[in-house]
Each structure stands twice: as C-alpha cells, then as structure tokens.
Design a protein around this motif. Structure first.
Motif, PDB file in Angstrom:
ATOM      1  N   ASP A 206      58.564  31.987  53.661  1.00 24.06           N
ATOM      2  CA  ASP A 206      59.105  33.337  53.493  1.00 24.06           C
ATOM      3  C   ASP A 206      60.369  33.565  54.315  1.00 24.06           C
ATOM      4  O   ASP A 206      60.890  34.675  54.327  1.00 24.06           O
ATOM      5  CB  ASP A 206      58.052  34.391  53.856  1.00 24.06           C
ATOM      6  N   ARG A 223      64.617  36.807  56.018  1.00 24.53           N
ATOM      7  CA  ARG A 223      63.244  36.913  55.541  1.00 24.53           C
ATOM      8  C   ARG A 223      63.248  37.481  54.130  1.00 24.53           C
ATOM      9  O   ARG A 223      64.107  38.278  53.768  1.00 24.53           O
ATOM     10  CB  ARG A 223      62.412  37.819  56.444  1.00 24.53           C
ATOM     11  N   SER A 224      62.271  37.072  53.342  1.00 26.33           N
ATOM     12  CA  SER A 224      62.235  37.519  51.952  1.00 26.33           C
ATOM     13  C   SER A 224      62.144  39.037  51.836  1.00 26.33           C
ATOM     14  O   SER A 224      62.694  39.627  50.902  1.00 26.33           O
ATOM     15  CB  SER A 224      61.074  36.851  51.215  1.00 26.33           C
ATOM     16  N   ASP A 225      61.471  39.700  52.762  1.00 25.47           N
ATOM     17  CA  ASP A 225      61.348  41.157  52.664  1.00 25.47           C
ATOM     18  C   ASP A 225      62.633  41.878  53.058  1.00 25.47           C
ATOM     19  O   ASP A 225      62.726  43.096  52.925  1.00 25.47           O
ATOM     20  CB  ASP A 225      60.174  41.654  53.515  1.00 25.47           C
ATOM     21  N   GLU A 233      56.476  41.949  53.233  1.00 21.02           N
ATOM     22  CA  GLU A 233      56.550  40.904  54.251  1.00 21.02           C
ATOM     23  C   GLU A 233      55.658  39.727  53.841  1.00 21.02           C
ATOM     24  O   GLU A 233      54.545  39.915  53.353  1.00 21.02           O
ATOM     25  CB  GLU A 233      56.089  41.457  55.598  1.00 21.02           C
ATOM     26  N   VAL A 235      56.300  37.531  51.444  1.00 21.52           N
ATOM     27  CA  VAL A 235      56.488  37.075  50.069  1.00 21.52           C
ATOM     28  C   VAL A 235      57.258  35.746  50.092  1.00 21.52           C
ATOM     29  O   VAL A 235      58.264  35.618  50.789  1.00 21.52           O
ATOM     30  CB  VAL A 235      57.261  38.133  49.250  1.00 21.52           C
ATOM     31  N   PRO A 236      56.834  34.733  49.338  1.00 20.34           N
ATOM     32  CA  PRO A 236      57.469  33.418  49.437  1.00 20.34           C
ATOM     33  C   PRO A 236      58.760  33.309  48.630  1.00 20.34           C
ATOM     34  O   PRO A 236      58.941  33.971  47.606  1.00 20.34           O
ATOM     35  CB  PRO A 236      56.405  32.485  48.853  1.00 20.34           C
ATOM     36  N   ALA A 251      62.454  34.829  44.763  1.00 18.32           N
ATOM     37  CA  ALA A 251      61.363  35.220  45.652  1.00 18.32           C
ATOM     38  C   ALA A 251      60.464  36.199  44.922  1.00 18.32           C
ATOM     39  O   ALA A 251      60.879  36.868  43.972  1.00 18.32           O
ATOM     40  CB  ALA A 251      61.905  35.856  46.938  1.00 18.32           C
ATOM     41  N   ASP A 253      55.994  37.681  44.589  1.00 15.54           N
ATOM     42  CA  ASP A 253      54.573  37.358  44.648  1.00 15.54           C
ATOM     43  C   ASP A 253      54.024  37.345  43.225  1.00 15.54           C
ATOM     44  O   ASP A 253      54.032  36.327  42.553  1.00 15.54           O
ATOM     45  CB  ASP A 253      53.845  38.378  45.520  1.00 15.54           C
TER      46      ASP A 253
END
Length: 319
Positions: A206, A223-225, A233, A235-236, A251, A253
C-alpha cells in the motif's frame, strides 16, 4: 474531457492460461507453464522460444542467445536450440516454489537461487564455475525474480508480500571478492520500464516508493490512501507503469482505480480505466511507449499505446 491514457493496438491475443508478460529489450517476454517465448514489440513475430514444464521465473538473455531456466529441482542455461549448456541440480524447492534464474549478457554471468537448510542462496556462475554466493533469507522460493538496475547491478526480489519480502542488489563486476549486497527489507521490486529509478512497493503493497539509485538513502513515497478521494488506508497497489516521465498506478480494494502521478509522486489525478481492461488485469510498460496487459487466469494479452496524458497541477495530494 476524457482522462484516458491508453489506446488499444491490434487484436486481443491468446496465450496459455497462467501466462505472465514482461518487457524484454527486443519486445516482450511471455512466461507460461510450457516455457518462455520472446515476441517482437508488436507481438507479430516470435524471436525466441524454449519449451519445458514447470518453470519458475525463467528469463531470456538480452541478446536472445540463452534461456535461464529454473525448475523444481535444478537451474539450467539453455541455448537457442534448446540444448542444456550448463546445469546445477539441487535438493528441490518446496512444492509452492521454483526459485529464479537470470543470464546477464553484459557480464556473461548466470545467476540462480538454490534452497538451503537454514537459509537459501543466490549463486553466480561465470565460465561454468561458481564464483560467488550471497546468503539470503528464507523467502527465496516464493515468486522471486531477477532484474538489472540502470547502474548495472543485479537485483533479486523475493517474496510476494504475505510472508515478508526483500530485495538484494549486488555488483556483478566484483565477482570473486566479498559481496556486500544492498538490501531493501520489506519491499517488492517493480520492473517499471522507461524509468532509471528504482520503484518498489512496501511489504503490505500500500506504499509506493521511488529511489533515484539502488543505494540512495532518501526516496519519495506515496500511500494509496493519499492519491485519491475514497481510497481507504491499507488499500493495495496492483501495478505501476511509466508514461513518459510520469507514473500510472492502479490501486483499489473491491474496485480497481487508475491514477496518474508526477515523477516526484507529489500530485495525482484519476484516469479513466481503459475499456476492455477488467479488474485483475495487470499492465506492464515496454518499449517505445507501448504497454501490454495480461489476465493470468485466462491468458488474454492485449497491446496498448500510451496516448496524450492529462495535465497535472501543482498542489497538495487529494485527501
């Protein structure tokens, strides 16, 4: 205005099920359960083929003269005619792993991984003789692969994230001496063609990180978020490709979304998902502004051309 970034080129291709596609200096490397093939940039001609069963992360040399092959209980170097030029037999990987092999044309070095009792090893062979070894963690069998950095180092990326991961880098010109690898713990290497920088994901996948060189102390990250509204937060990231001097990252989910970033990861904008690229499809960058997408379960492969990108504006990342 549309925020598209890819245009499909040609028809969808069908490769064997469970095939993966990676960039090769001459076009594209396709790995499948039956062996490896190298296609030209437009997937119109097969330039090299080697057939064998149960391969791991086997590769084909830049000069198309050798296939570096890793099987369940051995590593091999094969010529264009399929003959075994060199072979090393070992005790065998666990059922879920087959290690990694790579032929470095620049230094004429064969690199491969071997399972051990307490730790696995990365061996380097020149002129048919073992000249150096690096002791590794116990992560080598799971989805490992080898790559070459812009400054000429060989890199070994181990683990897929679930049980830990690491990247080892060594200078192959120093064989015969003590090898002190540069190690990036808890990171997964991404082979982003078109970028001289080193692009990785964190253990949890992430966090995206970009280093200017292998041994750079500092790096930029995202970061992905942080890259788009509505991303939670943890999430890959699923894939990252180069588009000129920008990055395009996927990116999400339950729903995968596509974003464009500046080279410093400081600004992001969401792109339209290309029509015909479903969730679970992996995109990789290749030669001349081309990208290839592949669907691992079905073997469907498609070629794309990067089109004009929307403009990024300076300012804080969206939250």
């Amino acid at each position: 205005m549309s925020n598209g970034f890819l245009t499909a080129v040609g028809a969808e291709l069908t490769m064997p099920e469970r095939s993966t596609v990676a960039a090769h200096p001459e076009g594209w490397l396709v790995r499948s359960p039956r062996g490896v093939d190298v296609f030209d940039a437009m997937f119109e001609q097969v330039l090299f083929t080697a057939t064998f069963g149960g391969c791991g992360t086997s590769t084909v040399s830049d000069a198309l003269d050798y296939a570096a092959v890793t099987l369940q209980d051995r590593a091999q170097l094969r010529g264009r005619d399929g003959s075994v030029v060199w072979e090393h037999v070992h005790g065998g990987w666990p059922q879920w792993g087959t290690g990694s092999a790579y032929w470095d044309s620049a230094t004429e070095t064969f690199a491969f991984t071997e399972p051990g009792d307490d730790s696995d090893h990365w061996h380097l062979v020149r002129d048919g003789k073992l000249v150096a070894s690096v002791e590794l963690t116990e992560l080598t069998a799971g989805g490992s692969h080898v790559a070459r950095s812009a400054d000429g180092r060989l890199g070994l990326s181990m683990g897929a994230g679930q049980d830990g991961c690491a990247i080892y880098w060594i200078n192959p010109t120093g064989l015969g001496e003590r090898l002190d690898p540069v190690v990036h713990d808890d990171e997964i290497l991404l082979d982003v063609v078109g970028q001289n920088s080193v692009v990785t994901l964190s253990h949890e996948t992430d966090v995206l990180r970009v280093r200017s060189t292998v041994d750079a102390v500092s790096f930029v990250s995202a970061r992905s978020d942080e890259i788009g509204d509505g991303l939670d937060e943890g999430v890959p990231f699923h894939w990252v490709v180069a588009a000129g001097d920008h990055f395009v990252a996927c990116a999400g989910d339950e729903e995968e979304r596509v974003f464009l970033s500046a080279a410093d990861l400081g600004s992001w904008v969401e792109l339209d998902r290309p029509t015909g690229m479903d969730d679970g499809t992996v995109l990789v960058s290749g030669p001349g502004g081309l990208c290839a997408s592949y669907d691992w379960p079905s073997g469907a492969v498609r070629l794309w051309q990067v089109s004009e990108l929307p403009r990024l504006t300076d300012g804080p990342r969206p939250r």
